[in-house]
Design a protein around this motif. Structure first.
Motif, PDB file in Angstrom:
ATOM      1  N   PHE A 174       0.832  -1.206   0.000  1.00 47.72           N
ATOM      2  CA  PHE A 174       0.000   0.000   0.000  1.00 47.72           C
ATOM      3  C   PHE A 174       0.865   1.253   0.000  1.00 47.72           C
ATOM      4  CE2 PHE A 174      -1.964   3.418   2.503  1.00 47.72           C
ATOM      5  CZ  PHE A 174      -3.060   3.693   1.687  1.00 47.72           C
ATOM      6  N   ILE A 175       0.528   2.191  -0.893  1.00 42.23           N
ATOM      7  CA  ILE A 175       1.247   3.458  -0.989  1.00 42.23           C
ATOM      8  C   ILE A 175       0.287   4.593  -0.637  1.00 42.23           C
ATOM      9  CG2 ILE A 175       2.511   5.037  -2.508  1.00 42.23           C
ATOM     10  CD1 ILE A 175       3.996   2.461  -1.973  1.00 42.23           C
ATOM     11  N   PRO A 176       0.560   5.353   0.423  1.00 42.40           N
ATOM     12  CA  PRO A 176      -0.301   6.501   0.734  1.00 42.40           C
ATOM     13  C   PRO A 176      -0.304   7.510  -0.408  1.00 42.40           C
ATOM     14  CG  PRO A 176       1.243   6.025   2.527  1.00 42.40           C
ATOM     15  CD  PRO A 176       1.670   5.199   1.360  1.00 42.40           C
ATOM     16  N   ASP A 177      -1.405   8.214  -0.558  1.00 46.37           N
ATOM     17  CA  ASP A 177      -1.502   9.221  -1.620  1.00 46.37           C
ATOM     18  C   ASP A 177      -0.370  10.233  -1.551  1.00 46.37           C
ATOM     19  OD1 ASP A 177      -3.770   8.005  -2.568  1.00 46.37           O
ATOM     20  OD2 ASP A 177      -5.166   9.433  -1.654  1.00 46.37           O
ATOM     21  N   SER A 178       0.063  10.557  -0.359  1.00 49.26           N
ATOM     22  CA  SER A 178       1.118  11.560  -0.191  1.00 49.26           C
ATOM     23  C   SER A 178       2.461  11.101  -0.754  1.00 49.26           C
ATOM     24  CB  SER A 178       1.286  11.908   1.290  1.00 49.26           C
ATOM     25  OG  SER A 178       1.638  10.752   2.042  1.00 49.26           O
ATOM     26  N   CYS A 179       2.637   9.788  -0.914  1.00 48.43           N
ATOM     27  CA  CYS A 179       3.908   9.252  -1.427  1.00 48.43           C
ATOM     28  C   CYS A 179       3.896   9.027  -2.935  1.00 48.43           C
ATOM     29  CB  CYS A 179       4.239   7.940  -0.726  1.00 48.43           C
ATOM     30  SG  CYS A 179       4.552   8.109   1.049  1.00 48.43           S
ATOM     31  N   LEU A 180       2.715   9.075  -3.552  1.00 50.03           N
ATOM     32  CA  LEU A 180       2.621   8.781  -4.982  1.00 50.03           C
ATOM     33  C   LEU A 180       3.408   9.758  -5.865  1.00 50.03           C
ATOM     34  CD1 LEU A 180      -1.001   7.550  -5.813  1.00 50.03           C
ATOM     35  CD2 LEU A 180       1.158   6.410  -6.343  1.00 50.03           C
ATOM     36  N   PRO A 181       3.329  11.080  -5.627  1.00 51.23           N
ATOM     37  CA  PRO A 181       4.080  11.996  -6.506  1.00 51.23           C
ATOM     38  C   PRO A 181       5.571  11.676  -6.569  1.00 51.23           C
ATOM     39  CG  PRO A 181       2.487  13.225  -5.205  1.00 51.23           C
ATOM     40  CD  PRO A 181       2.496  11.830  -4.659  1.00 51.23           C
ATOM     41  N   GLY A 182       6.189  11.397  -5.434  1.00 48.39           N
ATOM     42  CA  GLY A 182       7.605  11.059  -5.427  1.00 48.39           C
ATOM     43  C   GLY A 182       7.891   9.759  -6.147  1.00 48.39           C
ATOM     44  N   LEU A 183       6.959   8.811  -6.037  1.00 45.91           N
ATOM     45  CA  LEU A 183       7.124   7.522  -6.710  1.00 45.91           C
ATOM     46  C   LEU A 183       7.106   7.704  -8.226  1.00 45.91           C
ATOM     47  CD1 LEU A 183       7.416   4.527  -5.953  1.00 45.91           C
ATOM     48  CD2 LEU A 183       4.931   4.332  -6.094  1.00 45.91           C
ATOM     49  N   TYR A 184       6.163   8.528  -8.712  1.00 47.60           N
ATOM     50  CA  TYR A 184       6.156   8.854 -10.143  1.00 47.60           C
ATOM     51  C   TYR A 184       7.450   9.560 -10.550  1.00 47.60           C
ATOM     52  CZ  TYR A 184       1.043   8.074 -10.672  1.00 47.60           C
ATOM     53  OH  TYR A 184      -0.207   7.532 -10.745  1.00 47.60           O
ATOM     54  N   ARG A 185       7.816  10.553  -9.747  1.00 47.74           N
ATOM     55  CA  ARG A 185       8.931  11.437 -10.099  1.00 47.74           C
ATOM     56  C   ARG A 185      10.242  10.676 -10.231  1.00 47.74           C
ATOM     57  NH1 ARG A 185      11.327  14.228 -12.656  1.00 47.74           N
ATOM     58  NH2 ARG A 185      12.346  16.202 -12.207  1.00 47.74           N
TER      59      ARG A 185
END
Length: 291
Positions: A174-185
């Motif tokens: 599970f990835i919190p929404d707050s961590c998704l931008p960095g994961l994409y980046r």
């Protein structure tokens, strides 16, 4: 919704607005509701007898009697029109937006290796098995890994074992929404060869972060991606492999898709979505449907 009605100076009891799939069965007041897509009846693996019955007896009737039906893409709009047998003007595409947290200035996730990203959920229409086969065939640096959001399943782990890529595949859970931008980046590219999407939000989220995208040429995905992604036939594993090789091995292509993607993502804002919803509500008032 109450805030939106207040902005329009409409009494909240004069209209029912449901932003989800649940449609009213008995209702005397005018209503507007949203259907994101018809995945639950278009994809056999996501359907069952009760879902089909609900759509046939409740949802189709609701589509016909609603003031308007809102949806999130032209693909879904046309699909709903055809399925529910309603006039073109009855279904409105309000699109989707990208949160400001998805940005090229976001600090990237840095796990200590280069990676390709798949934001997914283990449902069969996400096409993960073909993606893994394509990844195993690709002529790319063997130190590059493919990272999936969500937990692994036994069948996917077994496939990785059979393809001899177990050490190159990562399931993050599970990835919190707050961590998704960095994961994409932090990713070299987003791989999203889905078989069916009503919109495909990961495509524009990745683009907003400056991450190149490989996605499908089916359902809503071509209209969302435009010319800012590599489009593949999701049923053709070799085609997915070739796109994967291009996106990894061609730095100039990645730079071009990054630039195009940033411009494309700016076309999807929540302000625009709100404006379109407000327009439908005002139209309901002006036509006398709401009294």
């Amino acid at each position: 919704m109450r805030l939106l009605l207040a902005m329009l100076k409409l009494p909240s009891k004069c209209l029912v607005f449901n932003p989800g799939y649940n449609a009213p069965f008995f209702l005397v007041r005018p209503y507007i509701f949203i259907i994101h897509d018809l995945n639950h009846i278009d994809r056999p693996e996501n359907s069952n007898f009760l879902k089909k019955l609900y759509y046939r007896l409740v949802m189709r009737r609701a589509c016909k009697s609603a003031f308007k039906v809102l949806t999130v893409s032209e693909f879904s709009r046309q699909r709903i029109i055809d399925w529910a047998d309603v006039p073109e003007s009855h279904v409105v595409n309000i699109g989707n937006g990208v949160d400001d947290s998805f940005s090229p200035t976001t600090p990237p996730f840095s796990p200590g290796y280069e990676y390709l990203l798949c934001v997914s959920n283990r449902k069969p229409h996400k096409n993960e098995k073909r993606l893994l086969v394509a990844f195993s065939q690709a002529s790319i640096d063997v130190t590059i890994r493919i990272v999936f959001t969500g937990k692994a399943t036994e069948s996917l782990l077994q496939l990785c074992e059979n393809l001899q890529i177990k050490d190159r595949v990562v399931f993050l859970g599970f990835i919190p929404d707050s961590c998704l931008p960095g994961l994409y980046r932090g990713a070299l590219a987003l791989l999203f060869p889905s078989l069916y999407e009503g919109f495909g939000l990961p495509v524009v989220e990745a683009m907003a972060c400056g991450t190149p995208v490989v996605t499908s040429k089916t359902t809503s995905l071509p209209e969302v991606a435009g010319d800012a992604a590599l489009l593949v036939d999701p049923l053709n594993t070799d085609e997915i492999t070739q796109a994967l090789e291009r996106i990894v091995n061609d730095a100039a292509l990645r730079a071009e898709l990054t630039e195009k993607g940033l411009a494309r993502a700016r076309q999807f804002t929540w302000d625009d979505v709100v404006d379109k919803v407000k327009h439908v509500l005002v139209d309901a008032t002006c036509t006398g449907s709401i009294k």
